[in-house]
Design an enzyme around this catalytic site. Structure first.
Site, short mmCIF file in Angstrom:
data_model
loop_
_atom_site.label_atom_id
_atom_site.label_comp_id
_atom_site.label_asym_id
_atom_site.label_seq_id
_atom_site.Cartn_x
_atom_site.Cartn_y
_atom_site.Cartn_z
CB ALA B 240 -0.73 -0.11 1.41
CG ASP B 241 1.43 3.77 -3.41
OD1 ASP B 241 1.55 2.92 -3.88
OD2 ASP B 241 3.31 3.90 -3.12
CB CYS B 242 -1.61 6.07 1.88
SG CYS B 242 -1.70 7.30 3.89
#
Lengths: 351, 351
Positions: B240-242
């Site tokens: 996940a990027d965030c």
């Protein structure tokens, strides 16, 4: 002879699909269009079989190419005695008719008809090439004319200022839709799923719409949920490689998941085409698996490592509960009521 | 200094991500790997910003590149007076930290720390380049070590003989997973969504797994429903990027629709990563829109016509109800219980 490709984009002009002349079938290479505009030249019907299998042409392109291939088979066999010649042409009709397994029912209708014309011509000392070419043009006209009827019924379902998502390249229905939308002055925005592996959506469908002045936007195949969530899409529409009597749809790989996302996001899914009488159930359709190497390549360049595998199912199966309407030449049907189509139509002579 | 890249594939070796030496940052060009193995050479921190924006490196690659870029900024400013030098390095930390909007919180943690190290070094007449490089290696080690913990928790959720679908290139978790799977002797089959526009799944993730002897199969992004319907996939996992405090996931475009299909087909979705403290709600995350031209291109070749547009959202947002587990360094959480992660962890020092 009257023709129905007037006002249609480059890709829909009859000669730019596939054409027989003087012992050669020229087929537009849709694998590279619009980056390159080249024609594959087939000197034998076997070349035509290979071109269809290699996806030189696809969607409705093979319907035209098959007839042209049959004209070529008659030319190839011109020096044979009658009996051998008929055998040769029959063999061609079988091989061309079976070029792709998922669509062989449709293909065989065309090649069998051409074979009968050839036999009749040979028996009556007429030129089978000439008679098959006349039938080819009639057949193309019939398909274009029919798809214009389908297009009219589709347009009736599309509100003004809609955004439409397409999948792959629906060919004749795309041409029909464009020419009808231009006449109707309905404002429509087009989104094209790019449709890997061959990117027919990005290259073919998007070219047709944009050439004719439509606002045309490409989405990679993994942007569909994003686009629907962000309300970019009002309607999803696709053609079909097979519409079964139970209202199921066989179409280009990727159609199933777009249909599922459409259901989740309350986007209507309209399938266009002529239902396939005799294809009783979606479950019975066999999905053709193509060379997985094509998945490891894009734009002719291999991007994956050598130890990596892939799968390449040409099509997937969308069940009737994910389809809002099946839009035909005589009206739009709920998939569950498709039997009415056959009752209304009687004998179908489309291909 | 101890390192954690032993037994990991080529792409995970520290020097093959991004590395500073003698006034140059070399970044592996992931846009063309494995077709070509080339490094982009950055002679200024601004080159590093551009390389990150141009996707020369992605996933966790920028975390390494940012620290290397900060070392380069210190080198670039070596002839300046202390005050000007500190200003220059601060400016670099801001520009590098903001290279991509969706991930700027994470990026800024790294560049701000490097900036503080540099100021401290300059004030004490030490070499900031050397101290930042030491911190860089510590930071990379910390991330690798942490992701090995995440990997252990992920493997606990994967039954023997499972087929796992990946999305994009999760970098460190991919390296960790590979090295742990090799040790565990668990038999696992890997499917990689190719992940247009840059095909990181097909090129990077698939290369890592196949290089290390795993049975690795690429799917185009439109084959996901087909693969799930045909029971090819048991588990979907992505980095996940965030990861927001409400259990939402921001990740590479395409993740959302795979997660939706996974839900429909009863395939578990496990997200790996370190949740982002302070990022309260998924709704608040801003999605970076990149140059649409990239969508009209594949493998460096433009395949679409000139009048055609595109959109290119880098990421999409997957809500917590589509996620089965968020797998962290200290355990796997139900997305709704993510608050417990922060209670368990206290101060997080990851980047």
């Amino acid at each position: 002879m009257e023709r129905y490709d007037e006002g249609m984009p480059f890709l829909l002009k009859y000669e730019n699909v596939a054409w027989y002349q003087d012992g050669t079938v020229r087929i537009l290479d849709r694998r590279v269009y619009p980056r390159e505009v080249i024609f594959v030249e087939c000197k034998s019907y076997k070349d035509v079989v290979k071109a269809i299998q290699d996806m030189v042409t696809q969607s409705a392109g093979p319907y035209t190419a098959l007839g042209m291939g049959m004209a070529l088979a008659c030319y190839e066999s011109r020096s044979l005695y009658k009996k051998e010649r008929k055998n040769f042409i029959e063999k061609a009709s079988i091989e061309l008719g079976n070029a792709r397994i998922t669509t062989k029912e449709r293909y065989s209708k065309i090649t069998t008809r051409c074979y009968k014309i050839a036999v009749d011509a040979i028996d009556n000392d007429k030129d089978p090439v000439k008679l098959i070419m006349e039938d080819n043009i009639k057949s193309i006209n019939r398909r274009y004319k029919t798809m214009i009827e389908v297009g009219k019924n589709l347009i009736d379902l599309i509100p003004e200022n809609s955004s439409i998502l397409t999948q792959c390249y629906g060919e004749t229905i795309i041409g029909a839709l464009i020419s009808l939308l231009k006449k109707s002055n309905k404002k429509i925005k087009i989104y094209c799923a790019e449709t890997r592996p061959f990117l027919q959506g990005a290259r073919l469908t998007a070219s047709c719409f944009s050439e004719e002045g439509f606002d045309t936007t490409i989405l990679t195949d993994n942007m569909i949920a994003y686009a629907m969530e962000n309300k970019l899409i009002d309607i999803f529409t696709s053609a079909a490689d097979c519409i079964t009597e139970d209202g199921g749809v066989v179409n280009k790989i990727g159609t199933l998941q777009i249909a599922q996302l459409a259901k989740l996001y309350d986007v209507k899914y309209f399938v266009t085409g002529i239902p396939d009488k005799g294809m009783k159930k979606l479950d019975d359709v066999k999905i053709e698996m193509k060379d997985p190497e094509e998945v490891l390549i894009c734009n002719g360049i291999k991007h994956a490592g050598n130890k990596v595998k892939a799968i390449y199912p040409s099509f997937d199966k969308t069940p009737s509960n994910l389809v809002d309407k099946i839009v035909t030449d005589v009206g739009a049907y709920n998939p569950k009521d498709l039997c009415k189509y056959f009752e209304n139509k009687g004998e179908i002579n489309f291909y």
